[in-house]
Scaffold this motif. Structure first.
Motif, short mmCIF file in Angstrom:
data_model
loop_
_atom_site.label_atom_id
_atom_site.label_comp_id
_atom_site.label_asym_id
_atom_site.label_seq_id
_atom_site.Cartn_x
_atom_site.Cartn_y
_atom_site.Cartn_z
N SER A 128 -26.10 -28.49 52.45
CA SER A 128 -26.09 -29.86 52.96
C SER A 128 -25.80 -30.82 51.81
N ILE A 129 -25.41 -32.03 52.18
CA ILE A 129 -25.18 -33.07 51.18
C ILE A 129 -25.93 -34.32 51.61
N PHE A 130 -26.76 -34.84 50.72
CA PHE A 130 -27.46 -36.10 50.98
C PHE A 130 -26.73 -37.18 50.21
N ILE A 131 -26.24 -38.18 50.92
CA ILE A 131 -25.49 -39.27 50.28
C ILE A 131 -26.31 -40.55 50.42
N ILE A 157 -20.55 -38.87 43.32
CA ILE A 157 -19.41 -39.05 44.24
C ILE A 157 -19.01 -40.52 44.37
N GLY A 158 -19.85 -41.43 43.89
CA GLY A 158 -19.49 -42.85 43.90
C GLY A 158 -18.24 -43.11 43.07
N HIS A 159 -17.89 -42.16 42.21
CA HIS A 159 -16.72 -42.33 41.35
C HIS A 159 -15.55 -41.43 41.76
N LEU A 160 -15.58 -40.96 43.03
CA LEU A 160 -14.38 -40.32 43.59
C LEU A 160 -13.36 -41.42 43.83
N ASP A 161 -12.11 -41.14 43.49
CA ASP A 161 -11.06 -42.13 43.69
C ASP A 161 -10.63 -42.14 45.16
N VAL A 162 -10.89 -43.25 45.83
CA VAL A 162 -10.49 -43.35 47.24
C VAL A 162 -9.31 -44.30 47.42
N GLY A 163 -8.68 -44.63 46.31
CA GLY A 163 -7.41 -45.36 46.39
C GLY A 163 -7.51 -46.86 46.58
N GLY A 164 -8.67 -47.45 46.33
CA GLY A 164 -8.79 -48.91 46.47
C GLY A 164 -8.43 -49.61 45.17
N VAL A 169 -18.14 -50.12 38.07
CA VAL A 169 -18.98 -50.22 36.85
C VAL A 169 -18.60 -49.17 35.80
N CYS A 170 -17.91 -48.09 36.22
CA CYS A 170 -17.56 -47.04 35.26
C CYS A 170 -16.34 -47.41 34.43
N GLY A 171 -15.69 -48.53 34.78
CA GLY A 171 -14.53 -48.96 34.00
C GLY A 171 -13.21 -48.73 34.70
N ARG A 172 -13.23 -47.96 35.80
CA ARG A 172 -11.98 -47.69 36.52
C ARG A 172 -11.92 -48.49 37.82
N LYS A 173 -10.80 -48.41 38.47
CA LYS A 173 -10.63 -49.05 39.78
C LYS A 173 -10.47 -47.97 40.85
N GLY A 174 -10.84 -48.32 42.08
CA GLY A 174 -10.58 -47.42 43.20
C GLY A 174 -11.71 -46.46 43.52
N CYS A 175 -12.83 -46.55 42.77
CA CYS A 175 -13.94 -45.63 43.02
C CYS A 175 -14.61 -45.93 44.37
N LEU A 176 -15.16 -44.88 44.99
CA LEU A 176 -15.84 -45.03 46.29
C LEU A 176 -16.90 -46.13 46.25
N GLU A 177 -17.73 -46.16 45.19
CA GLU A 177 -18.82 -47.15 45.22
C GLU A 177 -18.34 -48.58 45.01
N ALA A 178 -17.13 -48.73 44.46
CA ALA A 178 -16.56 -50.07 44.34
C ALA A 178 -15.96 -50.54 45.67
N GLU A 179 -15.82 -49.59 46.61
CA GLU A 179 -15.24 -49.90 47.92
C GLU A 179 -16.26 -49.90 49.05
N ALA A 180 -17.34 -49.10 48.90
CA ALA A 180 -18.17 -48.85 50.09
C ALA A 180 -19.68 -48.89 49.83
N SER A 181 -20.12 -49.26 48.63
CA SER A 181 -21.57 -49.39 48.42
C SER A 181 -22.03 -50.65 49.15
N ALA A 182 -23.34 -50.80 49.32
CA ALA A 182 -23.87 -52.01 49.95
C ALA A 182 -23.43 -53.24 49.17
N LEU A 183 -23.45 -53.12 47.84
CA LEU A 183 -23.02 -54.23 46.97
C LEU A 183 -21.54 -54.54 47.19
#
Ligand code: ZN
Length: 300
Positions: A128-131, A157-164, A169-183
Motif C-alpha cells: 500500500s501507499i500512504f500519501i 513523491i512531492g518531487h515527482l515531475d508532473v510537468g507544471g 522548494v527543492c529548487g526545480r519547477k514542475g514538482c507534484l507538491e508545487a502543483e497539488a499540495s494544500a499550499l
C-alpha cells in the motif's frame, strides 16, 4: 495508565498531543512552526515548552516526534527538509539533551503510515501507499508488508515531475507538491482569483458550489495527483492508496477526480482501492505516540 507526548512538526504547524496507552488523545496543542530556524534552535525550544505544558498533572514516559523531509529514522537525523530549511539536524540527539525523558524521532509520513498500517485504512494490505497532502507531499511505501525508506530517501513523491511550471522548494519547477499540495492549491487559487488568505477548505466549498476559478485550480491539482499515482501504480502496484494530511478532509472531492482520471489513464495496471486515512490529519500524532510506547516497551 502510562502517557507519552506526540509531536508532529510540519511545514506550517507543530501539532502536539498528550496520549495514553490506549492511544486516546487526552489534550492537544497547535502552534505555528518557527520560521527562519535552520539550526532548529527555536523549534527545539518550542518543543520543550509544549512538553512541559502537556505534562502538567501527568507523568510522561517518553516523547515521540516526527518531521517532514528526508529523515534518517535509525539515527533520528533530518537530512534535508525544504519546508523547514533544515540540513543535517540531529533532532533526536538535540531533544534528548534538552528533555529528561526518552525521545524517538522519525519521518512524519512514515510515522503516520505506521499508524494507518497497524490500526487504520492500510491495515490488511501487504502493498500500500500512504500519501499525505499538506504543506508538502510525501508518501510511505509499504512493500511486501514492510515500510521501505532506503535510508530515508524513498517516498519523496512531492518531487515527482508532473510537468507544471510552479516553483518548488527543492529548487526545480514542475514538482507534484508545487502543483497539488494544500499550499500550492491555495497559492494558485489566490493568484487566479486575486485574493489572499484562502484555505483549501474554503476552496473545496467553492468547488462544491461550482465556482469556475476554484474548480479549474482544483481539477489541475487532482490531475497532477493522478499523474503521480499512475507512476506509483505502474512502478509498485499497491493494492490501496490512502490519502491523509489536511487535504484528505475534502474526502470524495479528492478521491473521485483521481479515480476518474486513473480510469482513463491506466491500461494493463491493476487499479488500487483509493481511501481516506482512518486517522485523517492526526495519523502523524497517533504514529508518534505508537513509536514512543514502542520505545518504552523495548526498554522494559
Ligand atoms: Zn521539488
Amino acid at each position: 495508565m502510562r502517557y507519552v507526548v506526540a509531536i508532529d512538526i510540519g511545514g506550517t504547524d507543530i501539532k502536539a498531543a498528550l496520549v495514553n496507552e490506549n492511544l486516546e488523545i487526552i489534550s492537544s496543542s497547535l502552534r505555528p512552526t518557527p520560521k527562519l530556524d535552520s539550526a532548529a534552535v527555536k523549534t527545539i525550544a518550542t518543543i520543550k515548552e509544549i512538553v512541559n505544558e502537556l505534562s502538567k498533572g501527568y507523568t510522561v514516559s517518553a516523547l515521540g516526534v516526527c518531521v517532514c523531509g528526508v529523515f534518517d529514522d535509525i539515527n533520528g537525523i533530518c537530512i534535508w527538509s525544504g519546508n523547514l530549511d533544515w540540513k543535517n539536524v540531529h533532532l533526536q540527539e538535540l531533544l534528548a539533551q534538552e528533555l529528561a525523558i526518552p525521545v524517538v524521532a522519525g519521518h512524519d509520513i512514515r510515522t503516520a503510515g505506521t499508524a494507518e498500517m497497524r490500526n487504520g485504512a492500510a491495515a490488511g494490505y501487504a502493498n500500500s501507499i500512504f500519501i499525505a497532502i499538506g504543506t508538502g507531499i510525501a508518501a510511505s511505501l509499504v512493500i511486501d508488508g514492510l515500510i521501505r525508506s532506503a535510508d530515508g530517501y524513498a517516498g519523496e513523491i512531492g518531487h515527482l515531475d508532473v510537468g507544471g511550471d510552479a516553483q518548488c522548494v527543492c529548487g526545480r519547477k514542475g514538482c507534484l507538491e508545487a502543483e497539488a499540495s494544500a499550499l500550492a492549491i491555495s497559492t494558485a487559487y489566490e493568484k487566479a482569483a486575486g485574493k489572499s488568505g484562502v484555505s483549501t477548505e474554503e476552496i473545496a466549498k467553492l468547488v462544491r458550489d461550482d465556482d469556475p476559478i476554484a474548480s479549474q485550480v482544483w481539477n489541475d491539482a487532482m490531475l497532477a495527483l493522478a499523474r503521480a499515482c499512475e507512476t506509483l501504480i505502474t512502478t509498485l502496484s499497491p493494492e490501496a492508496i490512502i490519502f491523509g494530511g489536511g487535504l484528505a478532509k475534502s474526502r470524495e472531492l479528492l478521491i473521485n477526480p483521481i479515480s476518474d482520471a486513473l480510469d482513463k489513464r491506466l491500461t494493463f495496471q491493476r487499479k488500487p482501492e483509493l481511501k481516506i486515512a482512518h486517522y485523517e490529519s492526526t495519523a502523524g500524532t497517533v504514529g508518534c505516540a505508537m513509536a514512543a510506547f514502542d520505545l518504552i516497551n523495548e526498554a522494559l
